[in-house]
Design an enzyme around this catalytic site. Structure first.
Site, PDB file in Angstrom:
ATOM      1  CE  LYS A   1      -0.572  -0.372   4.954  1.00  0.00           C
ATOM      2  NZ  LYS A   1      -1.303  -0.839   6.148  1.00  0.00           N
TER       3      LYS A   1
ATOM      4  CE1 TYR B   1      12.634  32.172   6.551  1.00  0.00           C
ATOM      5  CE2 TYR B   1      12.572  29.627   6.329  1.00  0.00           C
ATOM      6  CZ  TYR B   1      12.512  31.011   5.672  1.00  0.00           C
ATOM      7  OH  TYR B   1      12.135  31.107   4.361  1.00  0.00           O
TER       8      TYR B   1
HETATM    9  C1  LIG Z   1      -0.408  -1.703   6.696  1.00  0.00           C
HETATM   10  C2  LIG Z   1      -1.015  -2.918   7.200  1.00  0.00           C
HETATM   11  C3  LIG Z   1      -0.255  -4.075   7.657  1.00  0.00           C
HETATM   12  C4  LIG Z   1       1.371  -3.996   7.443  1.00  0.00           C
HETATM   13  O1  LIG Z   1       1.726  -3.597   8.910  1.00  0.00           O
HETATM   14  P1  LIG Z   1       3.257  -3.443   9.404  1.00  0.00           P
HETATM   15  O2  LIG Z   1       2.993  -2.841  10.572  1.00  0.00           O
HETATM   16  O3  LIG Z   1       3.721  -2.269   8.400  1.00  0.00           O
HETATM   17  O4  LIG Z   1       3.877  -4.680   9.028  1.00  0.00           O
HETATM   18  C5  LIG Z   1      -0.665  -5.205   7.782  1.00  0.00           C
HETATM   19  N1  LIG Z   1      -2.072  -5.385   8.107  1.00  0.00           N
HETATM   20  C6  LIG Z   1      -2.760  -4.466   7.423  1.00  0.00           C
HETATM   21  C7  LIG Z   1      -4.546  -4.352   7.951  1.00  0.00           C
HETATM   22  C8  LIG Z   1      -2.400  -3.102   7.314  1.00  0.00           C
HETATM   23  O5  LIG Z   1      -3.169  -2.130   7.323  1.00  0.00           O
END
Ligand SMILES: *Cc1c(COP(=O)(O)O)cnc(C)c1O
Length: 379
Positions: free
Chosen positions: A41, A260
């Site tokens: 993702k 800044y």
């Molecule tokens: C993003 C996600 C993962 C992966 O999680 P990590 O902590 O990056 O290993 C697994 N399951 C779901 C439902 C997620 O949204």
């Protein structure tokens, strides 16, 4: 062969696909009897699906999780016979994306179940995943509801999930009491779906041990080299190295200031490197050495790495530029055009994240579009 645009880039990312693949294999092995999916993702946690997906597919991954159907459609050509699960599920109106690209919706609610069943009634059957909320209170059917659905004689015959999944609340904290409670609730649900594969563990969950592995694990951050467990040494290989070039080196006399708000103050004669990276690149303003609220809570900002030494960020990160104090390096060592490592082999991405009050996940998924990217294939 390094491309000329990479060699001359103001800031650049090196993505070590050998490390990515080794990390996935290691998580697959740690998953024991379960197989490991790959979580792709958010454009593969910011590193780019174009590089990450084919490498993980070649390494043997066949199950892929992405957030939404658009991400799934973009992923489909890269993993021809892979199974792509869509975490956000199906909406009224985007059903065709699922059927055209052979995407598997995760059913997160009654409403989504109804949308899915309505889509099926118009033709044939299609795999789906049932998401069960065992404690996150975010998405999924309750355990009671999932069990009732399994035993409901009126349940449509075409509703046959290929996977039952849930998500852990505190997998990064092995001591957290919710881990065991979620495990118990998940067993109650999976018992009602005998013969259906089950999946509970993200990266942290894989490290919780075999009780948490079931049939499929879903490691994300660990595969990208980030920390999955709080307060433990990170066993994963760094995947992403971010570098930016020094545009100019300048002297500031003792008592002088820079940046800044005059937020960097120097009590000795100092040399400052002005570097071509800023918050527009995802080098968050909160990692600033000074001049941000967070510095009252945590003592130091981010460090870079140059010519064998850690060098502190000073003043505020701005949109396109950052200042690093290079006084402790030999004067002749630091030259305009040199690349400073922002994170990667020598500076852990999670250390930069901590300096900014955030997590490696957010650093990775914030990586800006200005970086020139170079993916190194596994050997
Ligand atoms: C993003 C996600 C993962 C992966 O999680 P990590 O902590 O990056 O290993 C697994 N399951 C779901 C439902 C997620 O949204």
């Amino acid at each position: 062969m390094l491309r000329p645009d990479f060699l001359s880039a103001s800031n650049r990312l090196t993505i070590d696909l050998g490390a990515l693949v080794d990390n996935w294999r290691s998580m697959n092995k740690r998953s024991g009897k379960a197989r490991a999916a790959a979580v792709l993702k958010a454009n593969a946690y910011g590193i780019g699906i174009d590089c990450a997906a084919p490498a993980l597919y070649a390494a043997g991954a066949r199950d892929f999780f992405v957030a939404n159907a658009e991400e799934g459609a973009a992923l489909r050509p890269l993993v021809p016979d892979g199974r792509i699960y869509i975490l956000a599920g199906m909406w009224p109106g985007n059903e065709a994306l699922f059927f055209d690209n052979d995407l598997v919706p995760v059913i997160n609610s009654d409403e989504q179940l109804a949308v899915f069943m309505a889509a099926l009634s118009e033709g044939g059957d299609h795999p789906c995943v049932l998401h069960i909320d065992t404690g996150m209170n975010r998405l999924g059917l309750s355990v009671e509801h999932a069990v009732a659905l399994a035993n409901d004689p009126a349940r449509p015959a075409s509703f046959s999930p290929v996977l039952i999944m849930s998500h852990l609340v505190s997998a990064d904290d092995p001591e957290h009491r919710l881990n065991a409670l979620q495990l118990k609730r998940f067993h109650e649900a999976t018992a009602a779906y005998e013969g259906v594969d089950a999946s509970l563990a993200n990266s942290g969950g894989v490290f919780l041990g075999s009780d948490y592995h079931f049939d499929l694990t879903r490691p994300g951050i660990a595969v990208y080299g980030g920390e999955a467990v709080d307060g433990a040494a990170n066993p994963m290989k760094p995947v992403v190295t971010a570098e930016a070039r020094i545009i100019q080196v300048r002297e500031v006399a003792a008592g002088g200031t820079a940046s800044y708000g005059a937020s960097a103050r120097f009590d000795r004669d100092s040399r400052i490197a002005t570097v071509a990276v800023g918050y527009a690149d995802g080098y968050h303003r909160s990692v600033s050495g000074g001049g941000v609220t967070l510095r009252r809570a945590t003592p130091s900002g981010a460090f870079g790495f140059l010519h064998g030494r850690k060098i502190p960020h000073v003043g505020r990160v701005t949109m396109d530029l950052s200042l690093f104090d290079v006084t402790d390096l030999p004067e002749t060592a630091v030259r305009p055009g040199d690349y400073i490592e922002l994170f990667g082999r020598h500076i852990a991405i999670d250390d930069v994240a901590r300096a900014g009050g955030t997590i490696g996940y957010e650093m990775l998924t914030s990586l800006g579009q200005r970086y020139v990217r170079h993916c190194i294939d596994p050997v």
